[in-house]
Design a protein around this motif. Sequence first.
Motif, PDB file in Angstrom:
ATOM      1  N   VAL A   1      52.535  58.645  55.022  1.00 11.91           N
ATOM      2  CA  VAL A   1      52.508  58.925  53.592  1.00 11.91           C
ATOM      3  C   VAL A   1      53.486  57.958  52.924  1.00 11.91           C
ATOM      4  CG1 VAL A   1      54.228  60.779  53.785  1.00 11.91           C
ATOM      5  CG2 VAL A   1      52.671  60.736  51.843  1.00 11.91           C
ATOM      6  N   SER A   2      53.081  57.423  51.792  1.00 10.64           N
ATOM      7  CA  SER A   2      53.940  56.489  51.054  1.00 10.64           C
ATOM      8  C   SER A   2      53.753  56.722  49.558  1.00 10.64           C
ATOM      9  CB  SER A   2      53.598  55.040  51.416  1.00 10.64           C
ATOM     10  OG  SER A   2      52.257  54.769  51.111  1.00 10.64           O
ATOM     11  N   LEU A   3      54.686  56.192  48.788  1.00 10.35           N
ATOM     12  CA  LEU A   3      54.616  56.344  47.337  1.00 10.35           C
ATOM     13  C   LEU A   3      53.537  55.447  46.744  1.00 10.35           C
ATOM     14  CD1 LEU A   3      58.378  56.298  46.238  1.00 10.35           C
ATOM     15  CD2 LEU A   3      56.909  58.278  46.602  1.00 10.35           C
ATOM     16  N   THR A   4      52.909  55.941  45.708  1.00 10.94           N
ATOM     17  CA  THR A   4      52.018  55.121  44.895  1.00 10.94           C
ATOM     18  C   THR A   4      52.889  54.454  43.820  1.00 10.94           C
ATOM     19  OG1 THR A   4      51.624  56.899  43.324  1.00 10.94           O
ATOM     20  CG2 THR A   4      50.115  56.745  45.239  1.00 10.94           C
ATOM     21  N   PRO A   5      52.344  53.495  43.069  1.00 13.26           N
ATOM     22  CA  PRO A   5      53.134  52.940  41.962  1.00 13.26           C
ATOM     23  C   PRO A   5      53.612  54.028  40.990  1.00 13.26           C
ATOM     24  CG  PRO A   5      51.285  51.501  42.428  1.00 13.26           C
ATOM     25  CD  PRO A   5      51.091  52.747  43.270  1.00 13.26           C
ATOM     26  N   ARG A   6      52.764  55.007  40.697  1.00 14.92           N
ATOM     27  CA  ARG A   6      53.181  56.123  39.828  1.00 14.92           C
ATOM     28  C   ARG A   6      54.291  56.930  40.493  1.00 14.92           C
ATOM     29  NH1 ARG A   6      54.938  58.326  35.663  1.00 14.92           N
ATOM     30  NH2 ARG A   6      54.436  60.503  35.331  1.00 14.92           N
ATOM     31  N   GLY A   7      54.203  57.128  41.807  1.00 19.45           N
ATOM     32  CA  GLY A   7      55.248  57.830  42.549  1.00 19.45           C
ATOM     33  C   GLY A   7      56.576  57.101  42.484  1.00 19.45           C
ATOM     34  N   GLU A   8      56.528  55.774  42.531  1.00 21.21           N
ATOM     35  CA  GLU A   8      57.764  54.985  42.420  1.00 21.21           C
ATOM     36  C   GLU A   8      58.415  55.179  41.064  1.00 21.21           C
ATOM     37  OE1 GLU A   8      56.684  50.966  43.411  1.00 21.21           O
ATOM     38  OE2 GLU A   8      56.301  51.482  45.515  1.00 21.21           O
ATOM     39  N   GLU A   9      57.590  55.230  39.998  1.00 19.21           N
ATOM     40  CA  GLU A   9      58.120  55.474  38.651  1.00 19.21           C
ATOM     41  C   GLU A   9      58.772  56.849  38.561  1.00 19.21           C
ATOM     42  OE1 GLU A   9      54.921  55.111  35.839  1.00 19.21           O
ATOM     43  OE2 GLU A   9      54.451  53.066  36.473  1.00 19.21           O
ATOM     44  N   VAL A  10      58.077  57.851  39.069  1.00 23.78           N
ATOM     45  CA  VAL A  10      58.606  59.221  39.009  1.00 23.78           C
ATOM     46  C   VAL A  10      59.864  59.341  39.854  1.00 23.78           C
ATOM     47  CG1 VAL A  10      58.111  61.643  39.563  1.00 23.78           C
ATOM     48  CG2 VAL A  10      56.385  60.248  38.414  1.00 23.78           C
ATOM     49  N   LEU A  11      59.891  58.700  41.026  1.00 25.07           N
ATOM     50  CA  LEU A  11      61.094  58.736  41.864  1.00 25.07           C
ATOM     51  C   LEU A  11      62.280  58.110  41.137  1.00 25.07           C
ATOM     52  CD1 LEU A  11      62.603  59.368  44.440  1.00 25.07           C
ATOM     53  CD2 LEU A  11      61.731  57.207  45.390  1.00 25.07           C
ATOM     54  N   ALA A  12      62.053  57.018  40.418  1.00 27.09           N
ATOM     55  CA  ALA A  12      63.143  56.407  39.645  1.00 27.09           C
ATOM     56  C   ALA A  12      63.678  57.397  38.613  1.00 27.09           C
ATOM     57  CB  ALA A  12      62.659  55.123  38.977  1.00 27.09           C
ATOM     58  N   GLN A  13      62.781  58.164  37.979  1.00 31.47           N
ATOM     59  CA  GLN A  13      63.204  59.184  37.013  1.00 31.47           C
ATOM     60  C   GLN A  13      63.980  60.310  37.700  1.00 31.47           C
ATOM     61  OE1 GLN A  13      59.536  60.383  35.179  1.00 31.47           O
ATOM     62  NE2 GLN A  13      59.236  58.413  34.165  1.00 31.47           N
ATOM     63  N   VAL A  14      63.500  60.729  38.882  1.00 27.11           N
ATOM     64  CA  VAL A  14      64.170  61.787  39.652  1.00 27.11           C
ATOM     65  C   VAL A  14      65.576  61.334  40.037  1.00 27.11           C
ATOM     66  CG1 VAL A  14      64.160  62.960  41.902  1.00 27.11           C
ATOM     67  CG2 VAL A  14      62.086  62.896  40.508  1.00 27.11           C
ATOM     68  N   ASP A  15      65.691  60.107  40.538  1.00 22.68           N
ATOM     69  CA  ASP A  15      67.003  59.599  40.944  1.00 22.68           C
ATOM     70  C   ASP A  15      67.939  59.480  39.744  1.00 22.68           C
ATOM     71  OD1 ASP A  15      66.336  59.546  43.624  1.00 22.68           O
ATOM     72  OD2 ASP A  15      65.910  57.387  43.664  1.00 22.68           O
ATOM     73  N   ALA A  16      67.416  59.046  38.599  1.00 21.03           N
ATOM     74  CA  ALA A  16      68.245  58.947  37.396  1.00 21.03           C
ATOM     75  C   ALA A  16      68.705  60.331  36.940  1.00 21.03           C
ATOM     76  CB  ALA A  16      67.468  58.247  36.280  1.00 21.03           C
ATOM     77  N   ALA A  17      67.803  61.321  36.979  1.00 20.01           N
ATOM     78  CA  ALA A  17      68.171  62.688  36.595  1.00 20.01           C
ATOM     79  C   ALA A  17      69.234  63.234  37.539  1.00 20.01           C
ATOM     80  CB  ALA A  17      66.943  63.592  36.597  1.00 20.01           C
ATOM     81  N   ARG A  18      69.097  62.924  38.806  1.00 25.64           N
ATOM     82  CA  ARG A  18      70.070  63.395  39.793  1.00 25.64           C
ATOM     83  C   ARG A  18      71.448  62.778  39.547  1.00 25.64           C
ATOM     84  NH1 ARG A  18      68.901  64.795  45.833  1.00 25.64           N
ATOM     85  NH2 ARG A  18      71.009  64.942  46.605  1.00 25.64           N
ATOM     86  N   ARG A  19      71.474  61.463  39.316  1.00 21.33           N
ATOM     87  CA  ARG A  19      72.755  60.785  39.039  1.00 21.33           C
ATOM     88  C   ARG A  19      73.398  61.321  37.762  1.00 21.33           C
ATOM     89  NH1 ARG A  19      69.716  56.471  40.660  1.00 21.33           N
ATOM     90  NH2 ARG A  19      69.365  55.822  38.509  1.00 21.33           N
ATOM     91  N   GLU A  20      72.577  61.487  36.731  1.00 27.41           N
ATOM     92  CA  GLU A  20      73.079  61.986  35.452  1.00 27.41           C
ATOM     93  C   GLU A  20      73.622  63.410  35.590  1.00 27.41           C
ATOM     94  OE1 GLU A  20      70.911  62.973  31.328  1.00 27.41           O
ATOM     95  OE2 GLU A  20      70.638  60.910  32.037  1.00 27.41           O
ATOM     96  N   GLY A  21      72.887  64.256  36.290  1.00 28.38           N
ATOM     97  CA  GLY A  21      73.327  65.633  36.501  1.00 28.38           C
ATOM     98  C   GLY A  21      74.619  65.696  37.295  1.00 28.38           C
ATOM     99  N   ALA A  22      74.734  64.852  38.322  1.00 27.24           N
ATOM    100  CA  ALA A  22      75.950  64.834  39.142  1.00 27.24           C
ATOM    101  C   ALA A  22      77.141  64.312  38.338  1.00 27.24           C
ATOM    102  CB  ALA A  22      75.735  63.982  40.391  1.00 27.24           C
ATOM    103  N   ALA A  23      76.917  63.274  37.542  1.00 31.30           N
ATOM    104  CA  ALA A  23      78.013  62.726  36.730  1.00 31.30           C
ATOM    105  C   ALA A  23      78.524  63.772  35.750  1.00 31.30           C
ATOM    106  CB  ALA A  23      77.543  61.472  35.991  1.00 31.30           C
ATOM    107  N   ASP A  24      77.605  64.513  35.149  1.00 29.42           N
ATOM    108  CA  ASP A  24      77.988  65.568  34.217  1.00 29.42           C
ATOM    109  C   ASP A  24      78.708  66.700  34.948  1.00 29.42           C
ATOM    110  OD1 ASP A  24      77.938  66.985  31.662  1.00 29.42           O
ATOM    111  OD2 ASP A  24      76.385  68.241  32.568  1.00 29.42           O
ATOM    112  N   PHE A  25      78.148  67.106  36.088  1.00 30.14           N
ATOM    113  CA  PHE A  25      78.695  68.226  36.856  1.00 30.14           C
ATOM    114  C   PHE A  25      80.111  67.934  37.354  1.00 30.14           C
ATOM    115  CE2 PHE A  25      79.065  70.769  40.784  1.00 30.14           C
ATOM    116  CZ  PHE A  25      78.808  72.025  40.277  1.00 30.14           C
ATOM    117  N   PHE A  26      80.310  66.757  37.933  1.00 30.69           N
ATOM    118  CA  PHE A  26      81.610  66.406  38.510  1.00 30.69           C
ATOM    119  C   PHE A  26      82.542  65.736  37.502  1.00 30.69           C
ATOM    120  CE2 PHE A  26      78.777  66.402  42.274  1.00 30.69           C
ATOM    121  CZ  PHE A  26      79.384  67.432  42.961  1.00 30.69           C
TER     122      PHE A  26
END
Length: 156
Positions: A107-132
């Motif tokens: 199983v691998s990411l599609t181009p759309r999956g790569e876009e969504v993963l970039a959004q997920v990673d950005a949300a995770r970084r943003e949430g962690a920066a806010d939290f900590f």
Amino acid sequence: MCPAHRPSPSGPASDEPSSDEASLDELLLGAARALRRRWASGLGPDLSPHDARALRVVGHHGPTRLGVVAEHLRIAPRSATDVVDRLESRGLVARAPDPADRRAMTVSLTPRGEEVLAQVDAARREGAADFFGGLTDRERASLAAVLARLDDRPSR
């Protein structure tokens, strides 16, 4: 007198927390849930935190077998199939024959999956920066050191 406040032979009170104090496991689980809520709120309504984790596993391990996804998510292989089915139905991942074993699928990411993963990673970084963000640099370093000692995953 409550057992938690009963004088001990070595001093006036026990080192055990009183019944109204949270234990370390409760505090850690509560902090983990709060952190997860912060970054999950950035995922939008279309992606659950569990599906986002699966997307991250696929994205960060390249074309990979379902067994690897299951192992990283710590779920049964059948459950990983269900998760990948959901991601595939949304056009985020694609299955293909494993070039090393034609009986197996990767199983691998599609181009759309790569876009969504970039959004997920950005949300995770943003949430962690806010939290900590309320912690000092020293507190963050101490927390990281303690959590690294408690982490039961093998070294990378």
